[in-house]
Design an enzyme around this catalytic site. Structure first.
Site, short mmCIF file in Angstrom:
data_model
loop_
_atom_site.label_atom_id
_atom_site.label_comp_id
_atom_site.label_asym_id
_atom_site.label_seq_id
_atom_site.Cartn_x
_atom_site.Cartn_y
_atom_site.Cartn_z
N GLY A 134 0.83 -1.20 0.00
CA GLY A 134 0.00 0.00 0.00
C GLY A 134 0.85 1.24 0.00
N ASP A 135 0.22 2.36 0.19
CA ASP A 135 0.92 3.64 0.09
C ASP A 135 1.81 3.89 1.29
OD1 ASP A 135 1.35 6.02 -1.44
OD2 ASP A 135 0.22 7.11 0.09
N ASP B 110 -12.83 4.66 4.11
CA ASP B 110 -12.18 3.93 3.01
C ASP B 110 -12.89 2.60 2.75
OD1 ASP B 110 -10.38 3.77 0.96
OD2 ASP B 110 -8.74 2.96 2.17
#
Length: 404
Positions: free
Chosen positions: A66-67, A185
Protein backbone atom coordinates in the site's frame (compact mmCIF):
# COMPACT_ATOMS: atom_id res chain seq x y z
CA UNK A 1 -10.95 0.19 -9.05
CA UNK A 2 -9.39 3.59 -8.40
CA UNK A 3 -6.78 4.03 -5.69
CA UNK A 4 -7.54 5.87 -2.49
CA UNK A 5 -6.70 9.54 -2.47
CA UNK A 6 -5.52 11.83 0.26
CA UNK A 7 -5.41 15.55 -0.48
CA UNK A 8 -3.33 16.30 2.58
CA UNK A 9 -0.28 14.81 0.88
CA UNK A 10 -1.20 15.20 -2.79
CA UNK A 11 -0.40 11.55 -3.41
CA UNK A 12 -2.53 8.66 -4.58
CA UNK A 13 -2.47 5.61 -2.40
CA UNK A 14 -3.37 1.98 -2.89
CA UNK A 15 -4.95 1.09 0.41
CA UNK A 16 -5.47 -2.55 -0.50
CA UNK A 17 -3.55 -3.90 -3.46
CA UNK A 18 -0.92 -6.41 -4.52
CA UNK A 19 1.15 -4.26 -6.86
CA UNK A 20 4.38 -6.16 -7.41
CA UNK A 21 6.09 -3.09 -8.89
CA UNK A 22 5.42 -0.86 -5.89
CA UNK A 23 8.64 -0.42 -3.90
CA UNK A 24 8.43 1.55 -0.70
CA UNK A 25 11.86 1.03 0.85
CA UNK A 26 15.01 -1.03 1.01
CA UNK A 27 13.85 -3.08 3.97
CA UNK A 28 15.10 -6.66 3.85
CA UNK A 29 14.61 -9.85 5.79
CA UNK A 30 18.22 -9.56 6.91
CA UNK A 31 17.63 -6.09 8.37
CA UNK A 32 14.54 -7.38 10.16
CA UNK A 33 16.39 -10.26 11.79
CA UNK A 34 19.70 -8.54 12.45
CA UNK A 35 18.11 -5.50 14.08
CA UNK A 36 16.01 -7.76 16.27
CA UNK A 37 19.06 -9.73 17.35
CA UNK A 38 20.85 -6.56 18.34
CA UNK A 39 17.98 -4.98 20.25
CA UNK A 40 16.03 -7.86 21.79
CA UNK A 41 17.24 -9.80 24.82
CA UNK A 42 18.12 -13.41 24.06
CA UNK A 43 16.22 -15.73 26.34
CA UNK A 44 18.76 -18.50 25.68
CA UNK A 45 21.38 -16.39 27.44
CA UNK A 46 19.25 -15.75 30.44
CA UNK A 47 17.46 -12.65 29.10
CA UNK A 48 13.70 -12.34 28.87
CA UNK A 49 11.47 -10.47 26.45
CA UNK A 50 8.13 -9.21 27.70
CA UNK A 51 6.63 -8.77 24.22
CA UNK A 52 7.20 -10.16 20.70
CA UNK A 53 9.97 -8.70 18.56
CA UNK A 54 11.03 -9.04 14.94
CA UNK A 55 13.29 -11.89 15.97
CA UNK A 56 10.25 -14.00 16.82
CA UNK A 57 8.83 -13.97 13.28
CA UNK A 58 9.81 -15.49 9.96
CA UNK A 59 8.60 -13.81 6.77
CA UNK A 60 7.17 -16.17 4.15
CA UNK A 61 6.03 -14.00 1.24
CA UNK A 62 4.61 -10.63 0.39
CA UNK A 63 0.82 -10.57 0.14
CA UNK A 64 0.07 -6.89 -0.46
CA UNK A 65 1.49 -3.39 -0.69
CA UNK A 66 0.00 0.00 0.00
CA UNK A 67 0.92 3.64 0.09
CA UNK A 68 2.30 3.59 3.62
CA UNK A 69 3.51 0.01 3.98
CA UNK A 70 3.76 -3.54 2.73
CA UNK A 71 2.08 -6.63 4.16
CA UNK A 72 3.85 -9.98 4.52
CA UNK A 73 2.64 -13.43 5.38
CA UNK A 74 4.62 -14.59 8.39
CA UNK A 75 4.71 -17.06 11.24
CA UNK A 76 6.19 -17.22 14.69
CA UNK A 77 9.35 -19.30 14.75
CA UNK A 78 8.23 -21.06 17.91
CA UNK A 79 4.97 -22.20 16.26
CA UNK A 80 6.65 -24.18 13.47
CA UNK A 81 4.28 -22.64 10.95
CA UNK A 82 1.06 -23.79 12.57
CA UNK A 83 -0.38 -20.28 12.79
CA UNK A 84 0.00 -17.69 10.03
CA UNK A 85 -0.13 -13.94 10.55
CA UNK A 86 -0.06 -10.79 8.43
CA UNK A 87 2.75 -8.35 9.22
CA UNK A 88 2.45 -4.78 7.96
CA UNK A 89 5.86 -3.13 7.73
CA UNK A 90 6.04 0.66 7.50
CA UNK A 91 9.19 2.54 6.52
CA UNK A 92 9.02 5.64 8.71
CA UNK A 93 11.52 7.52 6.55
CA UNK A 94 9.48 6.95 3.37
CA UNK A 95 6.27 7.87 5.19
CA UNK A 96 7.90 11.04 6.51
CA UNK A 97 8.97 12.09 2.99
CA UNK A 98 5.43 11.49 1.76
CA UNK A 99 4.11 13.56 4.68
CA UNK A 100 1.93 10.69 5.82
CA UNK A 101 3.27 10.10 9.30
CA UNK A 102 -0.09 11.05 10.79
CA UNK A 103 -1.84 8.44 8.65
CA UNK A 104 0.48 5.70 9.88
CA UNK A 105 -0.02 6.76 13.49
CA UNK A 106 -3.80 6.89 13.03
CA UNK A 107 -3.89 3.32 11.78
CA UNK A 108 -1.86 2.11 14.74
CA UNK A 109 -4.13 3.95 17.19
CA UNK A 110 -7.25 2.47 15.60
CA UNK A 111 -5.90 -1.08 15.57
CA UNK A 112 -5.08 -0.89 19.25
CA UNK A 113 -8.73 -0.03 20.01
CA UNK A 114 -10.44 -2.81 18.08
CA UNK A 115 -12.08 -5.80 19.75
CA UNK A 116 -14.70 -7.08 17.31
CA UNK A 117 -15.30 -10.33 15.37
CA UNK A 118 -15.39 -8.57 11.99
CA UNK A 119 -12.40 -6.29 12.60
CA UNK A 120 -8.69 -7.16 12.84
CA UNK A 121 -6.89 -8.13 16.01
CA UNK A 122 -3.49 -6.54 16.58
CA UNK A 123 -1.22 -9.18 18.09
CA UNK A 124 2.08 -7.30 18.20
CA UNK A 125 3.56 -3.86 17.56
CA UNK A 126 7.33 -3.40 17.45
CA UNK A 127 10.20 -1.68 15.64
CA UNK A 128 12.69 -3.37 13.31
CA UNK A 129 15.88 -1.73 12.04
CA UNK A 130 16.30 2.02 12.49
CA UNK A 131 13.36 3.08 10.30
CA UNK A 132 10.77 0.31 10.23
CA UNK A 133 7.73 -0.35 12.41
CA UNK A 134 5.80 -3.62 12.28
CA UNK A 135 2.19 -4.48 13.04
CA UNK A 136 1.31 -8.17 13.35
CA UNK A 137 -2.36 -8.94 12.71
CA UNK A 138 -4.71 -11.71 11.65
CA UNK A 139 -4.11 -13.28 8.27
CA UNK A 140 -7.19 -13.71 6.05
CA UNK A 141 -6.68 -16.61 3.66
CA UNK A 142 -9.84 -15.98 1.63
CA UNK A 143 -8.63 -12.88 -0.24
CA UNK A 144 -10.95 -9.88 -0.45
CA UNK A 145 -14.55 -9.23 -1.40
CA UNK A 146 -13.55 -7.56 -4.66
CA UNK A 147 -11.79 -10.70 -5.90
CA UNK A 148 -14.59 -12.90 -4.59
CA UNK A 149 -17.19 -10.88 -6.51
CA UNK A 150 -15.27 -11.47 -9.73
CA UNK A 151 -15.68 -15.22 -9.23
CA UNK A 152 -19.49 -14.94 -9.04
CA UNK A 153 -21.85 -15.40 -12.00
CA UNK A 154 -22.20 -12.06 -13.73
CA UNK A 155 -19.60 -10.61 -11.33
CA UNK A 156 -22.28 -10.00 -8.73
CA UNK A 157 -23.61 -11.71 -5.63
CA UNK A 158 -27.03 -13.19 -5.10
CA UNK A 159 -29.45 -11.16 -3.02
CA UNK A 160 -28.95 -13.29 0.10
CA UNK A 161 -25.16 -13.36 -0.26
CA UNK A 162 -25.03 -9.58 -0.67
CA UNK A 163 -27.28 -9.18 2.37
CA UNK A 164 -24.99 -11.41 4.43
CA UNK A 165 -21.84 -9.47 3.61
CA UNK A 166 -23.65 -6.14 3.96
CA UNK A 167 -24.88 -7.16 7.42
CA UNK A 168 -21.40 -8.06 8.66
CA UNK A 169 -19.95 -4.83 7.27
CA UNK A 170 -22.82 -2.93 8.92
CA UNK A 171 -21.88 -4.35 12.32
CA UNK A 172 -18.27 -3.37 11.71
CA UNK A 173 -19.21 0.22 10.89
CA UNK A 174 -21.51 0.35 13.90
CA UNK A 175 -18.65 -0.64 16.19
CA UNK A 176 -16.20 1.81 14.60
CA UNK A 177 -18.67 4.66 14.95
CA UNK A 178 -19.29 3.64 18.56
CA UNK A 179 -15.57 4.26 19.15
CA UNK A 180 -15.82 7.63 17.37
CA UNK A 181 -13.98 6.34 14.29
CA UNK A 182 -15.11 7.40 10.81
CA UNK A 183 -13.69 4.75 8.47
CA UNK A 184 -13.61 6.74 5.18
CA UNK A 185 -12.18 3.93 3.01
CA UNK A 186 -14.97 1.38 2.63
CA UNK A 187 -14.67 -0.64 -0.58
CA UNK A 188 -14.60 -4.36 -1.48
CA UNK A 189 -10.79 -4.42 -1.65
CA UNK A 190 -10.65 -3.49 2.03
CA UNK A 191 -13.12 -6.21 3.08
CA UNK A 192 -11.05 -9.34 3.62
CA UNK A 193 -12.40 -12.88 3.86
CA UNK A 194 -11.29 -15.04 6.77
CA UNK A 195 -10.68 -18.78 6.45
CA UNK A 196 -14.19 -19.39 7.85
CA UNK A 197 -15.79 -17.12 5.22
CA UNK A 198 -16.67 -14.23 7.53
CA UNK A 199 -15.40 -10.72 6.79
CA UNK A 200 -12.74 -8.51 8.30
CA UNK A 201 -12.33 -4.83 7.48
CA UNK A 202 -8.76 -3.67 6.87
CA UNK A 203 -6.73 -0.49 6.27
CA UNK A 204 -7.49 2.27 8.75
CA UNK A 205 -4.91 4.90 7.77
CA UNK A 206 -7.60 7.18 6.28
CA UNK A 207 -9.80 6.98 9.37
CA UNK A 208 -10.95 10.10 11.20
CA UNK A 209 -10.80 9.93 14.99
CA UNK A 210 -13.61 11.66 16.86
CA UNK A 211 -16.02 10.89 19.70
CA UNK A 212 -19.50 9.38 19.91
CA UNK A 213 -22.27 9.75 22.47
CA UNK A 214 -23.84 6.30 22.93
CA UNK A 215 -27.50 6.21 23.90
CA UNK A 216 -30.56 3.95 23.77
CA UNK A 217 -33.69 5.10 21.95
CA UNK A 218 -37.13 3.63 21.26
CA UNK A 219 -38.95 2.90 18.03
CA UNK A 220 -36.41 3.19 15.23
CA UNK A 221 -38.16 2.33 11.99
CA UNK A 222 -40.52 -0.58 11.44
CA UNK A 223 -40.53 -3.51 13.84
CA UNK A 224 -40.60 -7.14 12.75
CA UNK A 225 -43.60 -8.83 14.33
CA UNK A 226 -44.15 -11.95 12.24
CA UNK A 227 -41.07 -14.05 12.96
CA UNK A 228 -40.35 -16.77 15.45
CA UNK A 229 -36.90 -18.32 15.13
CA UNK A 230 -36.38 -22.02 15.76
CA UNK A 231 -33.70 -23.34 18.10
CA UNK A 232 -31.02 -23.58 15.41
CA UNK A 233 -28.86 -20.54 14.61
CA UNK A 234 -30.39 -18.76 11.65
CA UNK A 235 -29.71 -15.47 9.91
CA UNK A 236 -32.38 -15.20 7.25
CA UNK A 237 -34.70 -18.18 7.32
CA UNK A 238 -37.78 -18.61 9.48
CA UNK A 239 -38.92 -22.16 10.12
CA UNK A 240 -42.32 -21.13 11.37
CA UNK A 241 -44.42 -18.04 11.86
CA UNK A 242 -46.10 -16.89 14.97
CA UNK A 243 -47.80 -13.61 15.63
CA UNK A 244 -45.91 -11.68 18.27
CA UNK A 245 -47.58 -8.78 20.07
CA UNK A 246 -46.07 -5.56 18.77
CA UNK A 247 -44.35 -3.26 21.20
CA UNK A 248 -41.70 -0.57 21.34
CA UNK A 249 -38.24 -1.55 20.11
CA UNK A 250 -35.16 -0.30 21.86
CA UNK A 251 -32.08 0.45 19.78
CA UNK A 252 -28.51 1.26 20.71
CA UNK A 253 -27.28 4.35 18.91
CA UNK A 254 -23.70 5.60 18.75
CA UNK A 255 -22.84 7.91 15.87
CA UNK A 256 -19.93 10.40 15.83
CA UNK A 257 -22.12 13.19 14.47
CA UNK A 258 -19.66 15.86 15.62
CA UNK A 259 -16.81 14.51 13.45
CA UNK A 260 -15.79 17.00 10.75
CA UNK A 261 -12.99 17.10 8.20
CA UNK A 262 -12.16 19.01 5.03
CA UNK A 263 -9.65 16.48 3.67
CA UNK A 264 -10.29 14.91 0.28
CA UNK A 265 -9.78 11.24 1.15
CA UNK A 266 -11.17 7.94 -0.08
CA UNK A 267 -11.57 6.09 -3.36
CA UNK A 268 -13.09 8.08 -6.22
CA UNK A 269 -15.99 5.72 -6.90
CA UNK A 270 -16.89 5.64 -3.21
CA UNK A 271 -16.47 9.23 -2.02
CA UNK A 272 -19.62 11.07 -0.98
CA UNK A 273 -20.88 14.20 -2.81
CA UNK A 274 -19.72 16.47 0.01
CA UNK A 275 -16.17 15.10 -0.38
CA UNK A 276 -16.28 15.22 -4.20
CA UNK A 277 -17.35 18.89 -4.08
CA UNK A 278 -14.64 19.81 -1.55
CA UNK A 279 -17.00 20.54 1.32
CA UNK A 280 -16.68 19.55 4.95
CA UNK A 281 -17.78 16.03 5.77
CA UNK A 282 -18.56 13.82 8.75
CA UNK A 283 -19.56 10.26 9.59
CA UNK A 284 -22.31 10.16 6.94
CA UNK A 285 -19.60 9.56 4.29
CA UNK A 286 -19.41 5.98 5.59
CA UNK A 287 -23.11 5.47 4.95
CA UNK A 288 -22.77 6.79 1.41
CA UNK A 289 -19.88 4.37 0.78
CA UNK A 290 -21.98 1.61 2.32
CA UNK A 291 -24.71 2.32 -0.23
CA UNK A 292 -22.18 2.21 -3.08
CA UNK A 293 -20.85 -1.09 -1.73
CA UNK A 294 -24.31 -2.67 -1.62
CA UNK A 295 -25.02 -1.45 -5.15
CA UNK A 296 -21.78 -2.98 -6.42
CA UNK A 297 -22.38 -6.31 -4.68
CA UNK A 298 -25.83 -6.59 -6.28
CA UNK A 299 -25.23 -5.07 -9.72
CA UNK A 300 -21.55 -5.71 -10.41
CA UNK A 301 -20.42 -2.08 -10.72
CA UNK A 302 -20.51 1.16 -8.79
CA UNK A 303 -23.39 3.52 -9.61
CA UNK A 304 -21.52 6.67 -10.66
CA UNK A 305 -18.31 5.39 -12.25
CA UNK A 306 -17.15 7.28 -15.35
CA UNK A 307 -14.30 6.94 -17.86
CA UNK A 308 -12.06 9.20 -15.74
CA UNK A 309 -11.84 10.15 -12.09
CA UNK A 310 -13.04 13.69 -12.86
CA UNK A 311 -16.13 12.38 -14.64
CA UNK A 312 -16.79 10.01 -11.75
CA UNK A 313 -16.69 12.87 -9.27
CA UNK A 314 -19.04 14.97 -11.43
CA UNK A 315 -21.44 12.03 -11.65
CA UNK A 316 -21.39 11.66 -7.88
CA UNK A 317 -22.33 15.30 -7.44
CA UNK A 318 -24.90 15.71 -10.23
CA UNK A 319 -25.99 12.42 -11.80
CA UNK A 320 -29.26 10.91 -10.49
CA UNK A 321 -29.12 7.39 -9.13
CA UNK A 322 -30.31 4.76 -11.60
CA UNK A 323 -30.64 0.98 -11.37
CA UNK A 324 -30.01 -1.50 -14.20
CA UNK A 325 -32.95 -3.39 -15.60
CA UNK A 326 -32.98 -6.84 -14.02
CA UNK A 327 -35.36 -9.77 -14.04
CA UNK A 328 -35.96 -11.16 -10.56
CA UNK A 329 -37.95 -14.27 -9.60
CA UNK A 330 -41.45 -13.42 -8.43
CA UNK A 331 -40.65 -14.63 -4.93
CA UNK A 332 -37.87 -12.05 -4.54
CA UNK A 333 -39.47 -8.99 -6.16
CA UNK A 334 -40.23 -7.41 -2.80
CA UNK A 335 -36.71 -8.14 -1.55
CA UNK A 336 -35.16 -6.46 -4.58
CA UNK A 337 -37.47 -3.50 -4.11
CA UNK A 338 -36.31 -3.23 -0.48
CA UNK A 339 -32.68 -3.40 -1.61
CA UNK A 340 -33.17 -0.58 -4.10
CA UNK A 341 -34.99 1.49 -1.50
CA UNK A 342 -32.16 1.04 1.01
CA UNK A 343 -29.53 1.96 -1.57
CA UNK A 344 -31.50 5.06 -2.61
CA UNK A 345 -31.79 6.22 1.01
CA UNK A 346 -28.08 5.64 1.62
CA UNK A 347 -27.15 7.48 -1.59
CA UNK A 348 -29.04 10.65 -0.77
CA UNK A 349 -26.80 13.45 -2.03
CA UNK A 350 -27.83 15.65 0.89
CA UNK A 351 -25.76 14.30 3.79
CA UNK A 352 -28.33 15.48 6.35
CA UNK A 353 -31.08 13.46 4.63
CA UNK A 354 -28.96 10.34 4.20
CA UNK A 355 -30.05 7.21 6.04
CA UNK A 356 -27.73 6.70 9.02
CA UNK A 357 -26.59 10.30 9.22
CA UNK A 358 -28.21 10.93 12.60
CA UNK A 359 -28.83 7.57 14.24
CA UNK A 360 -26.26 5.52 12.37
CA UNK A 361 -26.52 1.75 12.11
CA UNK A 362 -29.74 1.66 14.12
CA UNK A 363 -31.64 3.24 11.21
CA UNK A 364 -29.97 0.96 8.65
CA UNK A 365 -30.66 -2.20 10.66
CA UNK A 366 -34.33 -1.28 10.91
CA UNK A 367 -34.75 -1.06 7.13
CA UNK A 368 -37.01 -3.74 5.57
CA UNK A 369 -34.05 -5.07 3.55
CA UNK A 370 -32.79 -6.66 6.77
CA UNK A 371 -36.21 -7.82 7.96
CA UNK A 372 -35.97 -11.21 9.63
CA UNK A 373 -32.20 -11.09 9.96
CA UNK A 374 -30.89 -11.83 13.43
CA UNK A 375 -27.69 -9.77 13.68
CA UNK A 376 -26.73 -11.46 16.94
CA UNK A 377 -26.43 -14.82 15.15
CA UNK A 378 -24.33 -13.75 12.16
CA UNK A 379 -21.18 -15.31 13.57
CA UNK A 380 -23.01 -18.67 13.80
CA UNK A 381 -24.24 -18.60 10.20
CA UNK A 382 -22.47 -20.36 7.36
CA UNK A 383 -21.18 -17.68 4.96
CA UNK A 384 -22.09 -17.84 1.26
CA UNK A 385 -18.51 -18.82 0.38
CA UNK A 386 -16.06 -20.66 2.63
CA UNK A 387 -12.47 -20.62 1.32
CA UNK A 388 -10.87 -23.99 0.66
CA UNK A 389 -8.25 -25.18 3.12
CA UNK A 390 -4.67 -24.63 2.11
CA UNK A 391 -5.38 -21.34 0.39
CA UNK A 392 -2.70 -19.70 2.53
CA UNK A 393 -0.15 -21.09 0.11
CA UNK A 394 2.03 -22.88 2.63
CA UNK A 395 3.59 -24.98 -0.13
CA UNK A 396 4.52 -21.99 -2.25
CA UNK A 397 8.21 -21.22 -2.53
CA UNK A 398 9.05 -18.29 -0.23
CA UNK A 399 9.73 -14.94 -1.86
CA UNK A 400 13.01 -13.09 -1.59
CA UNK A 401 12.89 -9.96 0.48
CA UNK A 402 15.53 -7.82 -1.19
CA UNK A 403 13.08 -4.90 -1.33
CA UNK A 404 9.42 -4.10 -0.91
Amino acid sequence: MDPSVDSDSNHSSMSSCSDATHRCSSFSRLSLESSASASAPDSSNGGTSSSPTAKDFKLIRRIGSGDIGTVYLCRRRADEGRQLYAMKVVDREVVRKKKKVERAETEKKVLKLLRHPFLPTLYADFDASPNHSCLVMEYCSGGDLHSLRHHQPGFRFSLNAARFYAAEVLLSLEYLHLLGIVYRDLKPENILIRSNGHVMLSDFDLSLLSVADPTVIDDVGPTVDDSDYDNQPSCFGRSKKKKIPSGPSRWFVAEPTAARSNSFVGTHEYVAPEVASGRSHGSSVDWWAYGVLLYELLYGSTPFVGPTNDVTLRNIIKKPLAFPQTTAPAATVSDWAAARDLIAKLLAKDAAARLGSSRGAADVKAHPFFKGLNFALLRSCRPPVVPKLGRAGSTRKPDRFDFF
